[in-house]
Enzyme design. Structure first.
Site, short mmCIF file in Angstrom:
data_model
loop_
_atom_site.label_atom_id
_atom_site.label_comp_id
_atom_site.label_asym_id
_atom_site.label_seq_id
_atom_site.Cartn_x
_atom_site.Cartn_y
_atom_site.Cartn_z
N ASP A 1 13.53 22.71 -19.25
CA ASP A 1 13.19 21.42 -18.62
C ASP A 1 14.06 20.33 -19.26
O ASP A 1 14.18 20.25 -20.48
CB ASP A 1 11.71 21.12 -18.86
CG ASP A 1 11.23 19.90 -18.09
OD1 ASP A 1 10.28 20.05 -17.29
OD2 ASP A 1 11.78 18.80 -18.30
N ASP B 1 14.32 19.28 -12.26
CA ASP B 1 14.86 19.37 -13.63
C ASP B 1 14.23 20.49 -14.44
O ASP B 1 14.27 20.46 -15.66
CB ASP B 1 14.68 18.04 -14.36
CG ASP B 1 13.30 17.87 -14.94
OD1 ASP B 1 12.33 18.37 -14.35
OD2 ASP B 1 13.19 17.25 -16.02
N GLU B 2 13.61 21.43 -13.76
CA GLU B 2 12.90 22.46 -14.51
C GLU B 2 13.01 23.80 -13.80
O GLU B 2 13.07 23.85 -12.57
CB GLU B 2 11.46 21.94 -14.70
CG GLU B 2 10.37 22.78 -14.28
CD GLU B 2 9.00 22.10 -14.45
OE1 GLU B 2 8.83 20.89 -14.20
OE2 GLU B 2 8.08 22.82 -14.79
P1 TTP Z 1 9.45 15.59 -15.90
O1 TTP Z 1 10.25 16.76 -16.41
O2 TTP Z 1 7.97 15.75 -15.84
O3 TTP Z 1 9.73 14.29 -16.77
P2 TTP Z 1 11.04 13.82 -17.50
O4 TTP Z 1 12.16 14.78 -17.29
O5 TTP Z 1 11.32 12.40 -17.10
O6 TTP Z 1 10.61 13.80 -19.02
P3 TTP Z 1 10.34 15.05 -20.00
O7 TTP Z 1 10.62 16.30 -19.24
O8 TTP Z 1 11.29 14.84 -21.14
O9 TTP Z 1 8.92 14.92 -20.41
O10 TTP Z 1 9.94 15.21 -14.46
C1 TTP Z 1 11.32 15.31 -14.09
C2 TTP Z 1 11.70 14.15 -13.21
O11 TTP Z 1 10.89 14.14 -12.05
C3 TTP Z 1 11.52 12.80 -13.87
O12 TTP Z 1 12.67 12.39 -14.61
C4 TTP Z 1 11.23 11.91 -12.72
C5 TTP Z 1 10.61 12.79 -11.68
N1 TTP Z 1 9.15 12.56 -11.64
C6 TTP Z 1 8.65 11.76 -10.65
O13 TTP Z 1 9.40 11.29 -9.80
N2 TTP Z 1 7.30 11.51 -10.61
C7 TTP Z 1 6.45 12.00 -11.55
O14 TTP Z 1 5.23 11.74 -11.50
C8 TTP Z 1 6.99 12.83 -12.60
C9 TTP Z 1 6.08 13.39 -13.66
C10 TTP Z 1 8.33 13.05 -12.59
MG MG Z 2 11.93 16.86 -17.63
#
Ligand code: TTP
Ligand code: MG
Length: 405
Positions: free
Chosen positions: A9, A104-105
């Site tokens: 991720d 992103d995962e």
């Molecule tokens: P995440 O992987 O949950 O968040 P992140 O990458 O910003 O932070 P981290 O992994 O380090 O905790 O989500 C990936 C992307 O998806 C995030 O950058 C923005 C988008 N997203 C949304 O649009 N809405 C949301 O509610 C979430 C959780 C994420």
């Molecule tokens: Mg992320």
């Protein structure tokens, strides 16, 4: 063979992509989601912003109150999609068993990929390539099943690499708070806490019958996860079963002309997507959420499968008119989708030349858009979206399918 599953991720994904474009934002509290005086929620927050209590999903106004000096950015979905494509391409180099989950995962099954060395060395290689080729930071969790790998990658963030050895999965999970377990939402957490359960280990120790009586069949899956039992395979995605576009409007509205324009715009996007995939749809759907959050969805089956903008729009237009008839509530969110997809089967329009003409028209517009960008050509009905079109760097905010997941 013992399974080896990675969960990978990217850290603060949207924010990190913005920081690549504006390196002066590195090390600062940054929020992607929009300007704080506009409504909407935080999509992504830098770890510096999180230190002030800002979290994804929080209203922007609240984020601003917590940290007024944070930099607030609207963001650009096409940029994130581009970075995501490159990220997945790197991962696919390491194993064919790649299951993207969102942008992103992803899960990666690397069972038997011993030629790369130990799993940890493989994870280091992945992290290095993501950093070197994309300038982004990936956190990796390694375990014998998906649920443990996911929790492990989360736990190590930012820049994490957490490996859970075979046989130690239950001990690894046991002390963690129940909220870390996928499937434990806010409501479940409240009920579990009322039962005196705060850790995954305590949940694992409950009898399955008790869990089932409180949470039904879904509770049993949660209980299995708590016991580190997860046989789900890492499954490469099949073809999408539907294509949809939706957006939360910047203001609630009853303006029919505007809503029709948005619907038309989405239909053109969906039509173009269908044509590029060589597929056609038999069913068109509309989704509306009103200001009071009541959500309605309507579907219409077509006589014949289609990939023509006009036919998709005619169906969506009918659904919109029906949904708005007699309605007094302003609309907050609007979306269009197509489903029942089939592979392209050429129709012979011997008696009716109109569909054929529309087909030629769509193809000509596709060619122009391919060369000059989607917004280079607009149909009359979407003209009132002009400002929105113009306010984006070549793309339109309405293209963001949904920021809530
Ligand atoms: P995440 O992987 O949950 O968040 P992140 O990458 O910003 O932070 P981290 O992994 O380090 O905790 O989500 C990936 C992307 O998806 C995030 O950058 C923005 C988008 N997203 C949304 O649009 N809405 C949301 O509610 C979430 C959780 C994420
Ligand atoms: Mg992320």
């Amino acid at each position: 063979m013992i399974r080896c599953v990675f969960h990978i991720d990217l850290d603060a994904f949207f924010v990190s992509v913005e920081q690549l474009l504006a390196p002066e934002l590195c090390g600062k509290p940054v929020v992607v989601g929009g300007r704080p005086d506009r409504r909407g929620v935080v999509a992504s927050a830098s770890y510096e912003a999180r230190a002030f209590g800002i979290r994804a999903g929080m209203p922007l106004a609240q984020a601003y109150r917590l940290c007024p000096q944070a930099v607030f950015i609207e963001g650009s979905f096409p940029r994130y999609r581009d970075a995501s494509d490159k990220f997945m391409t790197i991962l696919a180099d390491f194993s064919p068993y790649l299951e993207p989950v969102g942008l992103d995962e992803a899960y990666l099954d690397v069972t038997g990929c011993g030629f790369y060395g130990l799993p940890r060395q493989l994870a280091v290689k992945i992290k290095e390539r993501v950093r070197k080729e994309l300038g982004l930071v990936a956190s990796v969790g390694i375990a014998s099943c998906k649920v443990v790998a996911k929790i492990a990658s989360d736990l190590g963030k930012p820049d994490g690499l957490v490996e859970v050895a075979l046989g130690e999965e239950k001990d690894f999970l046991a002390p963690l708070p129940i909220a870390r377990l996928p499937g434990v939402g806010k409501k479940t957490e409240v009920v579990l806490k009322a039962m005196g359960i705060t850790t995954i280990g305590q949940l694992a120790a409950l009898s399955p019958e008790l869990v089932r009586s409180h949470f039904g069949a879904a509770g049993l899956a949660m209980h299995r996860y708590a016991n580190a039992i997860d046989e789900r395979k890492v499954e490469p995605p099949g073809e999408a079963k539907s294509i949809s576009r939706e957006t939360t409007l910047s203001q609630d509205t009853l303006d029919r002309g505007f809503l029709q324009a948005v619907v038309r715009y989405f239909c053109e996007r969906i039509g173009a997507e269908l044509r590029s995939q060589g597929r056609q749809a038999r069913c068109v759907g509309l989704k509306l959420r009103y200001a009071d959050f009541e959500t309605v969805t309507r579907r219409l089956s077509l006589k014949e499968a289609t990939d023509t903008d006009e036919i998709i729009f005619n169906a969506a237009f009918k659904l919109l008119e029906r949904a708005l008839a007699g309605n007094r509530k302003p609309v907050r969110l609007i979306g269009v989708g197509v489903s029942n997809l089939v592979c392209f089967g050429k129709q012979l329009h011997l008696l009716d030349l109109m569909p054929q003409r529309l087909e030629y028209l769509n193809k000509a517009v596709d060619r122009i858009r391919k060369k000059y960008g989607f917004t280079s050509i607009q149909t009359g009905r979407t003209l009132c979206l002009g400002e929105i079109f113009a306010s984006r760097d070549g793309d339109c905010i309405l293209e963001i399918p949904s920021l809530s997941r």
